[in-house]
Design an enzyme around this catalytic site. Structure first.
Site, mmCIF file in Angstrom:
data_model
loop_
_atom_site.group_PDB
_atom_site.id
_atom_site.type_symbol
_atom_site.label_atom_id
_atom_site.label_comp_id
_atom_site.label_asym_id
_atom_site.label_seq_id
_atom_site.Cartn_x
_atom_site.Cartn_y
_atom_site.Cartn_z
ATOM 1 C CG PHE A 74 -1.606 1.183 1.485
ATOM 2 C CD1 PHE A 74 -2.445 1.991 0.705
ATOM 3 C CD2 PHE A 74 -1.750 1.630 2.853
ATOM 4 C CE1 PHE A 74 -3.058 3.015 0.908
ATOM 5 C CE2 PHE A 74 -2.479 2.779 3.193
ATOM 6 C CZ PHE A 74 -3.070 3.473 2.490
ATOM 7 N N GLY A 121 2.205 -8.047 -0.352
ATOM 8 C CA GLY A 121 2.102 -6.830 -1.469
ATOM 9 C C GLY A 121 1.480 -7.635 -2.598
ATOM 10 N N GLY A 177 23.280 -2.103 6.336
ATOM 11 C CA GLY A 177 24.483 -2.478 6.198
ATOM 12 C C GLY A 177 24.744 -1.879 4.389
ATOM 13 C CE1 TYR A 225 4.140 -3.732 11.537
ATOM 14 C CE2 TYR A 225 3.078 -2.432 13.125
ATOM 15 C CZ TYR A 225 3.380 -2.558 11.983
ATOM 16 O OH TYR A 225 3.405 -1.672 10.798
ATOM 17 C CE LYS A 232 7.212 -1.748 11.068
ATOM 18 N NZ LYS A 232 7.921 -1.448 9.666
#
Ligand code: UDP
Length: 325
Positions: free
Chosen positions: A15, A40, A106, A149, A153
């Site tokens: 989205f 997705g 990285g 989640y 995060k």
């Protein structure tokens, strides 16, 4: 060879990722989209495949990331982001936020690129401070269903700051509050597609709990503008981007009934575990640092979103997935 700046966008078929691809193409960048397509959908970016400024890599960023050539900016938006997804694929959710972010940091270091990572209001958990300011540390249950989640995060923010501090990587952190608009998945379980989908199918709208919990919904174009400004700013600490217009879920259901003209009613289902009781961004920082604030009110944004959902083929509409079982 193109002289355009080149940006890597992870979660490009999602989205927010797909809207970012559009925005960066529009601003004259070359865009490299990357996605493993677990949540997705290529339909969100298929209109970009014909452009020479756009490339796509089907890749899982929790594995080593490599893209040949120069990369100036990275926007890290790969992650399952709706409760229905991270309940189904909790390990992938943890991996993309931790291993995936590590790989991208990285990669940013090697390319000398600036990286913006998508964080979330979920880092505040079920907040005891209202509205939420960036200096609030949050109230998160690490082992609850949303923990995969939230903690991914939170780890993402920690490792991003560490790369900033120890490796001098140019980093940006956006904390995204509830966002809506075209290209949300109709069956992603979140409240807006759930309610609009139910209204379109002639089902009652499922309010979880007593519906007194609040959220604050931001229209996608406003969010993308805030992210664009943050990337180009020189501010490395987290910034809330969201719309402070707060509403209870029950009132939100009533708005959707009015908007869609459905005869259906609100029915209640049990409240999921650890569902935050209130959520509203304090956007003072975004206003001061980025000169940003949302421009599109809920009435306008919901109308555009409803028209999008209405235009989807009927098979999409019937692909429902319920959070309550
Ligand atoms: N919700 C609801 N009915 C639904 C889906 C969600 O009442 O069919 C509620 C959910 O319990 C939460 C709010 O709507 O309080 C927003 O949920 P969503 O999954 O959209 O996102 P969250 O902000 O919780 O991550």
């Amino acid at each position: 060879m193109s002289t355009n700046k080149r940006v890597l966008i992870t979660g490009a078929a999602g989205f927010l990722g797909s809207h970012l691809c559009d925005r960066f193409i529009k601003e004259g960048y070359d865009v490299v989209g990357m996605d493993n397509l677990i949540t997705g959908d290529l339909k969100n970016i298929e209109h970009l495949f014909k452009l020479k400024e756009f490339e796509f890599y089907h890749h899982d960023i929790s594995k080593f990331v490599h893209v040949p050539g120069q990369i100036d900016y990275i926007l890290h938006f790969a992650s399952p982001a709706s409760p229905i997804d991270y309940l189904k694929i909790p390990i992938q959710t943890l991996k993309v936020g931790s291993l995936g972010t590590h790989n991208l940091l990285g990669f940013a270091r090697v390319k000398n690129a600036r990286i913006l990572v998508a964080s979330t209001s979920e880092v505040y958990g079920d907040p005891t401070v209202h509205p939420q300011t960036e200096n609030y540390w949050g109230n998160v249950n690490p082992i609850g269903p949303r923990g995969v989640y939230d903690e991914a995060k939170r780890f993402q923010e920690a490792i991003t700051m560490a790369y900033h501090t120890y490796h001098n990587v140019e980093t940006r952190i956006v904390r995204i509050f509830n966002t809506y608009g075209p290209r949300m998945r109709l069956n992603d379980g979140r409240v807006l597609p759930a309610f609009i989908g139910q209204a379109l199918r002639g089902e009652d709208l499922t309010v979880f709990g007593d519906g007194s919990q609040t959220r604050s919904f931001c229209y996608v174009d406003d969010l993308i503008e805030g992210i664009y400004r943050l990337l180009l700013s020189n501010y490395a600490y987290p910034v809330n981007i969201g719309n402070p217009q707060e509403i209870t879920i029950r009132e939100f259901g009533e708005e959707i009934i009015k908007l869609t003209g459905t005869n259906q009613k609100l029915i209640t289902h049990p409240l999921p575990q650890d569902d935050p009781k209130q959520r509203r961004p304090d956007i003072t920082k975004a206003q001061e640092i980025l000169g940003w604030e949302p421009k599109i009110n809920r009435e306008e944004g919901l109308k555009i979103t409803y028209d999008y959902f209405k235009s989807l083929p009927i098979e999409e509409l019937n692909k429902t997935e319920h959070r309550f079982t």
